[in-house]
Design an enzyme around this catalytic site. Sequence first.
Site, PDB file in Angstrom:
ATOM      1  N   ARG A  17       0.952  -1.126   0.087  1.00  0.00           N
ATOM      2  CA  ARG A  17       0.058  -0.040  -0.001  1.00  0.00           C
ATOM      3  C   ARG A  17       0.876   1.316   0.100  1.00  0.00           C
ATOM      4  O   ARG A  17       0.641   2.150  -0.796  1.00  0.00           O
ATOM      5  CB  ARG A  17      -0.908  -0.067   1.406  1.00  0.00           C
ATOM      6  CG  ARG A  17      -1.663   1.260   1.393  1.00  0.00           C
ATOM      7  CD  ARG A  17      -2.553   1.198   2.805  1.00  0.00           C
ATOM      8  NE  ARG A  17      -3.396   2.641   2.797  1.00  0.00           N
ATOM      9  CZ  ARG A  17      -4.219   2.734   3.719  1.00  0.00           C
ATOM     10  NH1 ARG A  17      -3.957   2.175   4.902  1.00  0.00           N
ATOM     11  NH2 ARG A  17      -4.871   3.975   3.632  1.00  0.00           N
ATOM     12  N   HIS A  21       0.877   4.182  -3.003  1.00  0.00           N
ATOM     13  CA  HIS A  21       0.515   5.433  -2.645  1.00  0.00           C
ATOM     14  C   HIS A  21       1.707   6.599  -2.973  1.00  0.00           C
ATOM     15  O   HIS A  21       1.606   7.529  -3.156  1.00  0.00           O
ATOM     16  CB  HIS A  21       0.124   5.561  -1.339  1.00  0.00           C
ATOM     17  CG  HIS A  21      -0.987   5.067  -0.778  1.00  0.00           C
ATOM     18  ND1 HIS A  21      -2.121   5.682   0.275  1.00  0.00           N
ATOM     19  CD2 HIS A  21      -1.994   4.150  -1.500  1.00  0.00           C
ATOM     20  CE1 HIS A  21      -3.137   5.126   0.290  1.00  0.00           C
ATOM     21  NE2 HIS A  21      -3.220   4.111  -0.735  1.00  0.00           N
ATOM     22  N   ASN A  49      -3.747   8.684   3.449  1.00  0.00           N
ATOM     23  CA  ASN A  49      -2.882   7.822   4.175  1.00  0.00           C
ATOM     24  C   ASN A  49      -2.907   8.005   5.753  1.00  0.00           C
ATOM     25  O   ASN A  49      -2.067   7.439   6.353  1.00  0.00           O
ATOM     26  CB  ASN A  49      -1.144   8.762   3.871  1.00  0.00           C
ATOM     27  CG  ASN A  49      -0.850   8.628   2.500  1.00  0.00           C
ATOM     28  OD1 ASN A  49      -1.266   7.621   1.675  1.00  0.00           O
ATOM     29  ND2 ASN A  49      -0.388   9.506   1.857  1.00  0.00           N
ATOM     30  N   HIS A 147      -5.840  -6.382  -2.887  1.00  0.00           N
ATOM     31  CA  HIS A 147      -6.666  -6.466  -1.787  1.00  0.00           C
ATOM     32  C   HIS A 147      -6.918  -7.872  -1.254  1.00  0.00           C
ATOM     33  O   HIS A 147      -7.980  -8.032  -0.738  1.00  0.00           O
ATOM     34  CB  HIS A 147      -7.955  -5.550  -2.089  1.00  0.00           C
ATOM     35  CG  HIS A 147      -7.727  -4.268  -1.816  1.00  0.00           C
ATOM     36  ND1 HIS A 147      -8.767  -3.069  -2.206  1.00  0.00           N
ATOM     37  CD2 HIS A 147      -6.704  -3.392  -1.154  1.00  0.00           C
ATOM     38  CE1 HIS A 147      -7.863  -1.951  -1.994  1.00  0.00           C
ATOM     39  NE2 HIS A 147      -6.709  -1.851  -1.476  1.00  0.00           N
TER      40      HIS A 147
END
Length: 281
Positions: A17, A21, A49, A147
């Site tokens: 993640r 990001h 975040n 995911h």
Amino acid sequence: MEQIQRRDVRAGAKIIRLHFHDCFVNGCDGSILLDNATGIVSEKDANPNVGAGGFDIVDEIKTALENECPGVVSCADILALASEIGVVLSGGPSWQVPLGRRDSLTANRSGANSDIPSPTETLAVMIPQFTRKGMDLTDLVALSGAHTFGRARCRTFNQRLFNFSGSGRPDPTIDPNYLKTLQRLCPQGGNGGTFANLDKSTPDEFDNYYFTNLKNHQGLLQTDQELFSTSGSGTIAIVANYANNQHKFFDDFVCSMIKLGNISPLTGTNGEIRKDCKRIN
């Protein structure tokens, strides 16, 4: 990563993640790791975040690397390498990670707020966010497949459970039995910080059950279920293909991760190799 994964089953999901990001804001330059400082407005406090984990994992890896080979491995490369290792440790595919990224000297909080998809986004918003980074529909669906492991807090999806889009009713795309399970876990007015499994079937394994869940209307986040439940979308066939063919998902995921990791890296004499990922040298 092996040591960390033994004590924190979510380690791989946290790191991938952070890598995603990071790359979606100013490219893969480690900017997400910087703390607030003079002239630096940290991306850690951007809406997408808030609550993100894994920063301690990066620090632990960086400390070990600096002890062994100081000034060689950038924080941006740590995110890319640790993402691959985390996927492999959870049963997913391996790939050769391109290296040579350098670390930024600044952060971009406003970019983090605008460029990273929120968990309540529609597909109509997400697709341009990906195409602006040179990513297509296959990349969007394949990368969403990350995911297949990890967790999400109730606050990231509880808008689907009781009053979806101000309708006074739940999101109609949620399977009724799954809805009841989520409503018990995340009651109205309950603790928004409670965790739910992103993949209800095999929450800690990297596999294609995430896509099977979407076909069964059991995607956790709105952004997940949108991939299969948005009428007429080209993503539907990709989801169905991955649900039926894990090998195809793994192949496409590897290609999309390499593509992700190649978004606007700093190379050559640009940026630096940080000694501490939280601050510039």
